[in-house]
Design a protein around this motif. Structure first.
Motif, mmCIF file in Angstrom:
data_model
loop_
_atom_site.group_PDB
_atom_site.id
_atom_site.type_symbol
_atom_site.label_atom_id
_atom_site.label_comp_id
_atom_site.label_asym_id
_atom_site.label_seq_id
_atom_site.Cartn_x
_atom_site.Cartn_y
_atom_site.Cartn_z
ATOM 1 N N GLU A 117 -16.027 1.104 -21.166
ATOM 2 C CA GLU A 117 -16.925 0.093 -21.289
ATOM 3 C C GLU A 117 -16.014 -1.549 -21.262
ATOM 4 O O GLU A 117 -16.685 -2.403 -20.631
ATOM 5 N N ARG B 197 -27.067 0.866 -32.287
ATOM 6 C CA ARG B 197 -26.325 -0.133 -33.149
ATOM 7 C C ARG B 197 -27.037 -1.753 -33.064
ATOM 8 O O ARG B 197 -27.561 -1.878 -31.756
ATOM 9 N N ALA C 151 -24.933 9.207 -31.527
ATOM 10 C CA ALA C 151 -24.801 8.248 -32.437
ATOM 11 C C ALA C 151 -26.102 7.326 -32.515
ATOM 12 O O ALA C 151 -26.838 7.518 -31.478
ATOM 13 N N ARG D 193 -26.151 -14.078 -21.135
ATOM 14 C CA ARG D 193 -25.842 -12.993 -21.523
ATOM 15 C C ARG D 193 -26.326 -11.785 -21.035
ATOM 16 O O ARG D 193 -25.501 -11.076 -20.699
ATOM 17 N N ASN E 283 -16.741 -14.989 -31.742
ATOM 18 C CA ASN E 283 -17.705 -14.241 -32.546
ATOM 19 C C ASN E 283 -17.350 -13.397 -33.912
ATOM 20 O O ASN E 283 -16.391 -12.882 -33.733
ATOM 21 N N VAL F 170 -15.816 10.383 -28.911
ATOM 22 C CA VAL F 170 -16.747 9.995 -28.116
ATOM 23 C C VAL F 170 -16.771 8.118 -28.050
ATOM 24 O O VAL F 170 -16.634 7.378 -26.963
ATOM 25 N N HIS G 228 -27.966 -3.383 -29.243
ATOM 26 C CA HIS G 228 -27.347 -2.554 -27.842
ATOM 27 C C HIS G 228 -27.762 -1.261 -27.613
ATOM 28 O O HIS G 228 -28.285 -0.482 -28.527
ATOM 29 N N LEU H 217 -18.098 -7.033 -36.268
ATOM 30 C CA LEU H 217 -17.148 -7.326 -35.264
ATOM 31 C C LEU H 217 -16.488 -8.860 -35.401
ATOM 32 O O LEU H 217 -17.210 -9.613 -36.308
ATOM 33 N N VAL I 266 -14.457 -11.097 -32.593
ATOM 34 C CA VAL I 266 -14.260 -11.170 -31.218
ATOM 35 C C VAL I 266 -13.708 -12.547 -30.914
ATOM 36 O O VAL I 266 -14.401 -13.459 -31.335
ATOM 37 N N TRP J 18 -24.110 -10.544 -17.861
ATOM 38 C CA TRP J 18 -23.070 -9.801 -17.875
ATOM 39 C C TRP J 18 -22.846 -8.710 -18.787
ATOM 40 O O TRP J 18 -21.909 -7.903 -18.997
ATOM 41 N N GLU J 19 -23.450 -8.862 -20.066
ATOM 42 C CA GLU J 19 -23.446 -7.892 -21.092
ATOM 43 C C GLU J 19 -24.212 -6.571 -20.866
ATOM 44 O O GLU J 19 -25.251 -6.454 -21.162
ATOM 45 N N PHE K 31 -16.664 -4.077 -18.730
ATOM 46 C CA PHE K 31 -17.188 -5.569 -19.373
ATOM 47 C C PHE K 31 -16.464 -6.829 -19.039
ATOM 48 O O PHE K 31 -16.786 -7.808 -18.295
ATOM 49 N N PHE L 86 -19.546 -17.366 -21.658
ATOM 50 C CA PHE L 86 -19.377 -16.290 -22.620
ATOM 51 C C PHE L 86 -20.383 -16.535 -24.011
ATOM 52 O O PHE L 86 -20.852 -15.566 -24.792
ATOM 53 N N GLN M 228 -28.312 -8.851 -31.988
ATOM 54 C CA GLN M 228 -28.276 -8.350 -30.680
ATOM 55 C C GLN M 228 -28.516 -6.911 -31.065
ATOM 56 O O GLN M 228 -28.042 -6.272 -31.858
ATOM 57 N N TYR N 44 -8.728 -11.777 -24.092
ATOM 58 C CA TYR N 44 -9.870 -11.342 -25.076
ATOM 59 C C TYR N 44 -9.426 -10.377 -26.078
ATOM 60 O O TYR N 44 -8.605 -9.471 -25.933
HETATM 61 O O1 6CM Z 1 -17.571 -9.348 -26.614
HETATM 62 C C1 6CM Z 1 -18.596 -8.843 -25.899
HETATM 63 N N1 6CM Z 1 -19.693 -9.314 -26.275
HETATM 64 C C2 6CM Z 1 -20.264 -10.172 -27.318
HETATM 65 C C3 6CM Z 1 -21.808 -10.648 -26.596
HETATM 66 O O2 6CM Z 1 -22.444 -9.632 -26.850
HETATM 67 C C4 6CM Z 1 -20.135 -9.875 -28.585
HETATM 68 C C5 6CM Z 1 -20.860 -8.445 -28.876
HETATM 69 C C6 6CM Z 1 -20.242 -7.543 -29.110
HETATM 70 C C7 6CM Z 1 -20.695 -6.255 -29.607
HETATM 71 C C8 6CM Z 1 -20.115 -5.057 -29.434
HETATM 72 C C9 6CM Z 1 -20.708 -3.788 -30.047
HETATM 73 C C10 6CM Z 1 -21.016 -3.068 -28.910
HETATM 74 C C11 6CM Z 1 -21.704 -1.718 -29.488
HETATM 75 C C12 6CM Z 1 -20.705 -0.705 -29.745
HETATM 76 C C13 6CM Z 1 -21.409 0.417 -30.278
HETATM 77 C C14 6CM Z 1 -20.619 1.419 -30.817
HETATM 78 C C15 6CM Z 1 -21.230 2.632 -31.549
HETATM 79 C C16 6CM Z 1 -21.634 3.630 -30.495
HETATM 80 C C17 6CM Z 1 -21.222 4.824 -31.078
HETATM 81 C C18 6CM Z 1 -20.839 5.712 -29.885
HETATM 82 C C19 6CM Z 1 -20.573 7.303 -30.208
HETATM 83 O O3 6CM Z 1 -18.842 -10.032 -29.036
HETATM 84 C C20 6CM Z 1 -18.296 -7.695 -25.212
HETATM 85 C C21 6CM Z 1 -18.229 -6.586 -25.720
HETATM 86 C C22 6CM Z 1 -18.064 -5.325 -24.751
HETATM 87 C C23 6CM Z 1 -18.144 -3.913 -25.626
HETATM 88 C C24 6CM Z 1 -17.615 -3.037 -24.576
#
Ligand code: 6CM
Length: 251
Positions: A228, A134, A131, A98, A156, A220, A125, A176, A178, A101-102, A232, A92, A123, A206
């Motif tokens: 997701e 990000r 939207a 990364r 994180n 949404v 995404h 975030l 996490v 799996w991400e 994940f 992780f 990162q 988690y």
């Molecule tokens: O914890 C997870 N991944 C880690 C490594 O990458 C880390 C990252 C987290 C980022 C989570 C943000 C994702 C983007 C979210 C977009 C939101 C806005 C979109 C608008 C939609 C209308 O901690 C796993 C994370 C799993 C996420 C599903």
């Protein structure tokens, strides 16, 4: 006298990582311990609603908003056979795995290498319609939990970096917190050298809170999370099993 000597082994209760000299260390240490405590509370306290279930995996959320944005906290637990907590946390945490799996990832850079257990990531995404795209800038830290049986945490948490200010380009920055907490269980109990992968099970918790940082339609976003997060955790744990099989066990 010799017996007394044997007993006076010093067990470190604070980590000995070189990261302790970094300006972010007090925050990294505090948030990591807070997240560990929060994860170990489970879903007994608080009004957690189960929203996904698949085999041993359970996912819970609480609907919450901050300044009109969805910030639903998520807690999940899972049980995975054949891997240790150390191996799962390492996968992780480590940048080299990364993209394996991400699924939401477009790009990832390590912008600061604080120590081998503490990194700062930037990162981007994948954009989710309607939207804006990000990005996320966060420190990531992993450690073994002292005074516990085979317990590991990877944590994180969003941070700032003068060279990468938020919302400067096309991306909106998400914020975030996490954590992934993993414990290895051995059944039947055995001596270290005799343990096979089929004797080990990893209990995973988690927890995640993501603030989308700017406009994102609530319905949404909730639909995206519902789809997701289970994807994940299944993808990530299968990736861990696949990476570890045929390799020596790392406790
Ligand atoms: O914890 C997870 N991944 C880690 C490594 O990458 C880390 C990252 C987290 C980022 C989570 C943000 C994702 C983007 C979210 C977009 C939101 C806005 C979109 C608008 C939609 C209308 O901690 C796993 C994370 C799993 C996420 C599903």
């Amino acid at each position: 006298k010799d017996r007394l000597k044997q007993k006076s082994v010093v067990i470190p209760t604070t980590p000995t990582t070189p990261a302790i000299k970094h300006r972010l260390w007090p925050e990294i240490n505090r948030i990591t311990l807070e997240q560990l405590h929060y994860a170990r509370l489970g879903v007994g306290a608080g009004s957690w609603q189960l929203f996904a279930e698949d085999g041993d995996m359970r996912m819970y959320r609480r609907e919450e908003e901050a300044n009109g944005l969805v910030v639903d906290p998520l807690k999940a637990c899972h049980v995975v056979k054949g891997v240790t907590g150390h191996e799962v946390c390492k996968i992780f945490f480590s940048p080299e795995y990364r993209s394996g799996w991400e699924a939401t990832l477009e790009d990832m850079t390590v912008i600061e290498n604080i120590s081998k257990d503490t990194l700062v990531f930037l990162q981007t995404h994948k954009r989710i319609w309607p939207a804006s795209q990000r990005d996320a800038l966060f420190w990531s830290h992993m450690r073994k939990v002292p005074d516990a049986q085979d317990l590991w945490i990877a944590c994180n948490h969003s941070t700032e970096h003068a060279d990468y200010p938020p919302n400067a380009g096309k991306c909106v920055r998400v914020y975030l917190t996490v954590c992934l907490v993993c414990q290895t269980l051995i059944d039947p109990p055995k001596q270290n050298e005799l343990i096979k992968r089929e004797d080990i099970t990893c209990k995973i918790t988690y927890c995640s809170v993501v603030n989308p940082g700017g406009w994102a339609p609530a319905s949404v976003l909730r639909a995206v999370y519902k789809r997701e997060y289970p994807k994940f955790l299944k993808r990530f744990t299968n990736f861990c099993i696949d990476q570890c099989k045929d390799k020596p066990i790392v406790f």
